[in-house]
Design an enzyme around this catalytic site. Structure first.
Site, short mmCIF file in Angstrom:
data_model
loop_
_atom_site.label_atom_id
_atom_site.label_comp_id
_atom_site.label_asym_id
_atom_site.label_seq_id
_atom_site.Cartn_x
_atom_site.Cartn_y
_atom_site.Cartn_z
N TYR A 224 37.25 68.23 65.78
CA TYR A 224 36.62 68.59 64.51
C TYR A 224 35.84 67.39 63.98
O TYR A 224 36.42 66.33 63.77
CB TYR A 224 37.66 68.96 63.45
N LYS A 313 48.11 62.80 50.72
CA LYS A 313 48.95 63.17 51.87
C LYS A 313 50.13 64.03 51.44
O LYS A 313 50.73 63.77 50.40
CB LYS A 313 49.43 61.91 52.58
N CYS A 431 77.40 70.42 89.46
CA CYS A 431 77.40 70.66 88.01
C CYS A 431 76.64 71.97 87.70
O CYS A 431 75.44 72.07 87.96
CB CYS A 431 76.77 69.47 87.32
#
Ligand code: IVH
Length: 670
Positions: A224, A313, A431
């Site tokens: 952008y 912000k 396992c």
């Protein structure tokens, strides 16, 4: 606060800010949220203002953070790339507005609001409309030349065709990884037994610094723009710059808004605070700019940021909830990951019940106890994260959480490998979650692509004792599956059909499906096409393997170790016996699908999508004949990057058609 105390505090904060700057900018691995970082920086600025003589000459409050990294050519910016002053409060926006108003002596002002994109700042320079260079912000004065990687971003115009395009101009903007791409990437990583990446911003930063631009291209970054620097055109406003960029073919974010009053700005802030989760990319705030470029010039800059803009912000979305338990997941590689089980809580539009605790180091740092009130954040991160504990709420006698010493699934003592901070269960052969994880990887869409078997089916078949290794899939019988819950006739038939079909999966995918550590899709492809046959790979020395392009020592060691193991060789033998593809296919496709039949080709140069060997294989499979020299017997010359000039000249002289990689792949329908 005394002078001495202030000095000690300034030194402590300076060291902390520097440390976090390195983690953020150079290692792309921040340990604290942006909010926490800004708090540190603000506290340092305040103290320095209070005690100006104590400000260190190279204080981080005077510099933009990032130091350029190695490996890339350093380029000086024509115009410095500054940062914005940040605020978290509405009062400061009023302050900003009033200060600007005063400096402009009451001239009427328009404001232009944009989103503050949470990505990586870059600068693009264009000469005669052609994208010439892309550079990261770096330390603000000089950054890294990342042109090759940035050119893979499809939304970034490489060439601008418009009337009156200036000789030279620069565009500034943000590279971002869309959230959906980030989530897909993490899903894939988890499926491959790798740890999740922290957030889209750091992933975008890491991606731009990768060596292989083909991987960059796969990561689907976007761009952008938010600023245009041009001398040859007299622009009046920020709004006009954005509109001109749009006319030139840049994809801008249609979220900007011209505002005349602070009230309108506050509404914009509130609107995006509530709707930011609906955007395709992350934002961490909004940017308020004075719209008129003449006024911007009058207001000018401080050493660090413009006086004509401010960033508001958003605080990270954070909630408190109760830690009910810590669970431990064992991945296909044996890595043990702690996961917080929380009292369900609403956070940024979703109910959160689980949160990542990453690894034992993170767990230690948090110092958690059962029933603690913990803070959960969803900042730029998609996976919610436990970021702290409210110690004041801790009940007396609470039980501390201690990372297990033994595997929670099979009881084996956990181990650490080299510098890796994680703990692993070494019982890879027995396992259960590791065995299941390897089968889940094997059937995965990117591997054998057995769509009829999902994760739950693997669990079921494993728990019923019908599966231990991927080879057992090819031994499954109709009678034993249709007895399982949820498997009627059709489901059983589909399941078996999916398994049978997978036998046609090409060798490179089979190699990837084996799940050899560090062998991702691309490496598997390179290895398959280099060695052509599994036996050649099994017999190859570690050195031979490391000579394959893009295969380093770490991968070579891992591959060699894998094929030295008797059980792994047994698995390969069983899969071969079941009829899977263990060599690169050379069988021609049916004649009616041979569009290159009877034609002769010469190829020259390096190719992007298919490597040379693969391109040759495809040409042959589609009926084409390959020659090495250009002569009148040749129909086409296929050229990649750095194609031989002599070959090209001969082809032109003989009137031979020259094909690009795109053309030839189109001709073959690839
Ligand atoms: S304008 C003089 N506009 O925020 C600096 N910056 O702290 C002018 N950013 O590094 C920057 N979105 O990467 C501007 N709409 C936007 C922005 C934006 C994100 C970033 C930019 C810059 C940082 C500044």
């Amino acid at each position: 606060m005394t002078h001495q105390e202030a000095q000690a505090e300034i030194q402590r904060l300076t060291a902390l800010v520097r440390h976090h700057n390195v983690l953020y900018y150079q290692e792309s691995a921040p340990e604290i949220s942006d909010y926490a970082f800004d708090q540190l920086l603000e506290r340092l600025t305040q103290l320095e203002n209070q005690f100006p003589t104590l400000r260190l000459p190279d204080s981080p409050t005077q510099k933009v953070g990032e130091q350029p990294t190695k490996n890339f050519v350093t380029v000086h910016h024509r115009h410095p790339m500054l940062s914005l002053s940040n605020t978290y409060s509405e009062a400061e926006i009023h302050n900003f507005f009033q200060k600007a108003q005063k400096l402009l002596q009451g001239e009427p002002m328009e404001l232009f609001c944009e989103l503050k994109f949470d990505g990586v700042a870059i600068s693009l320079s264009y000469k005669s409309g052609i994208l010439e260079r892309v550079v990261t912000r770096g330390d603000g004065k000089k950054g890294d030349d990342i042109t090759k990687n940035a050119q893979t971003i499809t939304t970034l115009p490489k060439r601008i065709r418009a009337k009156g395009i200036p000789q030279y101009f620069e565009v500034r903007g943000e590279v971002l990884m869309p959230r959906a791409c980030f989530e897909a990437l993490n899903k894939e990583r988890l499926a491959q037994g790798e740890g999740p990446l922290a957030n889209p911003r750091n992933t975008a930063a890491g991606t731009l610094k990768m060596i292989d631009d083909k991987i960059v291209a796969q990561r689907l970054l976007t761009f952008y723009p938010y600023a245009l620097k041009v001398d040859e055109i007299a622009l009046r406003t920020q709004e006009a710059s954005i509109h001109l960029l749009e006319e030139w073919g840049f994809a801008t974010s249609p979220t900007y808004k011209k505002c005349s009053t602070i009230g309108e700005v506050i509404s914009y802030i509130n609107y995006w605070s509530a709707n930011r989760n609906n955007l395709p990319v992350d934002i961490d705030g909004i940017v308020i700019k004075i719209n008129s470029l003449a006024q911007q010039e009058k207001l000018g800059y401080t050493t660090k940021s413009p006086r004509w803009a401010i960033a508001y912000k958003y605080k990270p979305t954070r909630v408190a909830t109760i830690l009910e338990k810590v669970g431990y997941q064992v991945g296909r590689t044996g890595a043990v990951t702690p996961v917080a089980h929380l009292k369900p809580v609403l956070l940024a539009g979703t109910t959160v019940k689980r949160a990542s605790l990453y690894n034992n180091n993170e767990l230690k740092k948090l110092n958690l106890c059962l029933e603690d009130s913990v803070f959960v954040e969803k900042g730029g991160d998609i996976i919610p994260k436990v970021t702290g504990v409210d110690i004041a709420q801790r009940k007396v006698g609470s039980k501390p959480i201690i990372f297990p010493t033994h595997c929670p699934a099979c009881g084996t003592v956990l181990v650490q490998y080299g510098a890796d901070v994680g703990y692993y269960c070494p019982s890879e052969k027995t396992c259960p979650p590791q065995l299941k994880g390897r089968i889940k990887h094997f059937v995965h869409r990117k591997a054998m692509h057995i769509a009829s078997i999902g994760s739950k089916t693997v669990d079921l078949l494993f728990d019923k004792g019908l599966l231990r290794t991927p080879a057992d899939l090819y031994q499954l019988r109709y009678e034993e599956i249709c007895l399982l819950e949820g498997f009627k006739k059709t489901a059983t038939r589909n399941l078996l059909q999916g398994i049978t079909q997978s036998k046609k999966t090409p060798f490179e995918k089979v190699l990837f499906a084996l799940g050899i550590r560090h062998v991702g899709e691309t490496v598997a492809e390179k290895l398959a096409h280099h060695f052509q046959h599994i036996d050649a790979l099994i017999q190859a020395s570690e050195e031979d393997i490391s000579l394959v392009p893009e295969v380093g020592k770490k991968i070579a060691y891992s591959v060699k170790t894998y094929f030295l193991d008797a059980d792994n060789l047994k698995l390969v033998a069983a899969l071969k016996h079941a009829g899977l593809q263990f060599n690169v296919s050379t069988t021609p496709i049916t004649t009616e699908k041979q569009p290159l039949a009877g034609k002769t080709f010469v190829i020259s140069g390096n190719f992007q999508r298919l490597d040379r060997t693969l391109l040759k294989t495809h040409i042959k499979r589609h009926g084409g004949r390959l020659l090495t020299a250009v002569s009148k017997n040749v129909d086409y010359l296929v050229t990649g990057k750095k194609a031989g000039p002599a070959k090209l000249a001969t082809a032109q002289a003989l009137g031979i058609q020259v094909l690009s990689e795109e053309k030839i792949t189109n001709m073959m329908g690839l």
